[in-house]
Design an enzyme around this catalytic site. Sequence first.
Site, mmCIF file in Angstrom:
data_model
loop_
_atom_site.group_PDB
_atom_site.id
_atom_site.type_symbol
_atom_site.label_atom_id
_atom_site.label_comp_id
_atom_site.label_asym_id
_atom_site.label_seq_id
_atom_site.Cartn_x
_atom_site.Cartn_y
_atom_site.Cartn_z
ATOM 1 N N TYR A 26 -12.705 -2.327 -1.562
ATOM 2 C CA TYR A 26 -13.013 -2.272 -0.127
ATOM 3 C C TYR A 26 -14.513 -2.195 0.141
ATOM 4 O O TYR A 26 -14.926 -1.703 1.199
ATOM 5 C CB TYR A 26 -12.303 -1.068 0.498
ATOM 6 C CG TYR A 26 -10.834 -1.307 0.790
ATOM 7 C CD1 TYR A 26 -10.419 -2.389 1.577
ATOM 8 C CD2 TYR A 26 -9.850 -0.442 0.307
ATOM 9 C CE1 TYR A 26 -9.074 -2.615 1.862
ATOM 10 C CE2 TYR A 26 -8.495 -0.667 0.588
ATOM 11 C CZ TYR A 26 -8.122 -1.754 1.372
ATOM 12 O OH TYR A 26 -6.791 -1.964 1.659
ATOM 13 N N HIS A 83 -1.969 -5.326 1.976
ATOM 14 C CA HIS A 83 -3.266 -6.003 1.892
ATOM 15 C C HIS A 83 -3.045 -7.438 1.457
ATOM 16 O O HIS A 83 -2.200 -7.705 0.596
ATOM 17 C CB HIS A 83 -4.173 -5.317 0.864
ATOM 18 C CG HIS A 83 -5.406 -6.117 0.563
ATOM 19 N ND1 HIS A 83 -6.527 -6.064 1.359
ATOM 20 C CD2 HIS A 83 -5.676 -7.039 -0.403
ATOM 21 C CE1 HIS A 83 -7.432 -6.905 0.881
ATOM 22 N NE2 HIS A 83 -6.939 -7.507 -0.191
ATOM 23 N N ASN A 94 -1.052 0.229 7.563
ATOM 24 C CA ASN A 94 -0.544 -1.103 7.928
ATOM 25 C C ASN A 94 0.116 -1.843 6.772
ATOM 26 O O ASN A 94 0.270 -3.057 6.788
ATOM 27 C CB ASN A 94 -1.650 -1.928 8.607
ATOM 28 C CG ASN A 94 -2.846 -2.160 7.705
ATOM 29 O OD1 ASN A 94 -2.797 -1.860 6.513
ATOM 30 N ND2 ASN A 94 -3.911 -2.713 8.265
ATOM 31 N N GLU A 145 -10.654 -10.304 -5.940
ATOM 32 C CA GLU A 145 -9.658 -9.232 -5.902
ATOM 33 C C GLU A 145 -8.574 -9.417 -6.968
ATOM 34 O O GLU A 145 -8.114 -8.437 -7.556
ATOM 35 C CB GLU A 145 -9.041 -9.169 -4.504
ATOM 36 C CG GLU A 145 -10.062 -8.727 -3.450
ATOM 37 C CD GLU A 145 -9.552 -8.855 -2.021
ATOM 38 O OE1 GLU A 145 -8.408 -9.306 -1.826
ATOM 39 O OE2 GLU A 145 -10.325 -8.505 -1.102
ATOM 40 N N LYS A 165 0.829 -1.194 0.000
ATOM 41 C CA LYS A 165 0.000 0.000 0.000
ATOM 42 C C LYS A 165 0.876 1.263 0.000
ATOM 43 O O LYS A 165 2.104 1.176 0.097
ATOM 44 C CB LYS A 165 -0.964 -0.063 1.193
ATOM 45 C CG LYS A 165 -1.913 -1.300 1.079
ATOM 46 C CD LYS A 165 -3.155 -1.216 1.955
ATOM 47 C CE LYS A 165 -2.901 -1.565 3.395
ATOM 48 N NZ LYS A 165 -4.171 -1.749 4.161
HETATM 49 P P1 DAT Z 1 -7.212 -6.393 6.634
HETATM 50 O O1 DAT Z 1 -6.449 -5.369 5.816
HETATM 51 O O2 DAT Z 1 -6.358 -6.993 7.723
HETATM 52 O O3 DAT Z 1 -7.900 -7.416 5.787
HETATM 53 P P2 DAT Z 1 -9.841 -5.203 7.050
HETATM 54 O O4 DAT Z 1 -10.279 -5.879 5.813
HETATM 55 O O5 DAT Z 1 -10.674 -5.400 8.280
HETATM 56 O O6 DAT Z 1 -8.343 -5.588 7.434
HETATM 57 O O7 DAT Z 1 -9.750 -3.646 6.805
HETATM 58 C C1 DAT Z 1 -9.199 -3.145 5.590
HETATM 59 C C2 DAT Z 1 -8.319 -1.964 5.914
HETATM 60 O O8 DAT Z 1 -9.101 -0.918 6.456
HETATM 61 C C3 DAT Z 1 -7.244 -2.251 6.957
HETATM 62 O O9 DAT Z 1 -6.087 -2.839 6.401
HETATM 63 C C4 DAT Z 1 -6.982 -0.890 7.495
HETATM 64 C C5 DAT Z 1 -8.347 -0.218 7.443
HETATM 65 N N1 DAT Z 1 -9.042 -0.334 8.728
HETATM 66 C C6 DAT Z 1 -9.701 -1.424 9.205
HETATM 67 N N2 DAT Z 1 -10.214 -1.187 10.417
HETATM 68 C C7 DAT Z 1 -9.893 0.095 10.702
HETATM 69 C C8 DAT Z 1 -10.144 0.954 11.796
HETATM 70 N N3 DAT Z 1 -10.838 0.551 12.866
HETATM 71 N N4 DAT Z 1 -9.636 2.215 11.751
HETATM 72 C C9 DAT Z 1 -8.939 2.643 10.684
HETATM 73 N N5 DAT Z 1 -8.666 1.905 9.603
HETATM 74 C C10 DAT Z 1 -9.146 0.638 9.607
HETATM 75 MG MG MG Z 2 -9.521 -7.319 4.552
#
Ligand code: DAT
Ligand code: MG
Length: 150
Positions: free
Chosen positions: A49, A115, A112, A126, A9
């Site tokens: 997303y 992805h 973070n 995806e 990312k």
């Molecule tokens: P992952 O990337 O581990 O699959 P996810 O699908 O739950 O996690 O969320 C997608 C992205 O959205 C994640 O990498 C970072 C952002 N994100 C998720 N939860 C968040 C939160 N509570 N606050 C801010 N950003 C968040």
């Molecule tokens: Mg995810």
Amino acid sequence: MERTLILAKPDALQRGLVGEIVARFERRGLRIAGLKLMRVSTALAQEHYKEHAGKPFFNGLVEYITTCPIVAMVVEGPGAIELARTMIGATNPANAAPGSIRGDLGASIGRNLVHGSDSTASAAREVSLFFKADELLGYERASDPWIFES
Ligand code: DAT
Ligand code: MG
């Protein structure tokens, strides 16, 4: 054999961590089936997303992933989807195991670094969002030095 979508990312590019991230998947034994530097359009970000649409962080997430180029990659191997998720670590780097990408290199849930698709269905969806079929390449089995037996 599975294929999964990995994105380095914008924070990975801004911090110069793309090579480190690609190298971790290579060293673990997953094979690169597709790899490109690209910009993510707002439409692609919203589609990618869409499970998070309406959540408080959604707009910021879409805005962030579109600010700077990313590196999109498809890696393949037996159990690649779960293996990659384990390597990436928990969504919040504060909870990510040391040794995982987020656990070693990340500090913030909104930055973070990586992805990885979270299921067979999301990997298929995806991969096809980010790559055309002819951008994904196989390997010649006869000269294949890969670590998994076929
Ligand atoms: P992952 O990337 O581990 O699959 P996810 O699908 O739950 O996690 O969320 C997608 C992205 O959205 C994640 O990498 C970072 C952002 N994100 C998720 N939860 C968040 C939160 N509570 N606050 C801010 N950003 C968040
Ligand atoms: Mg995810």
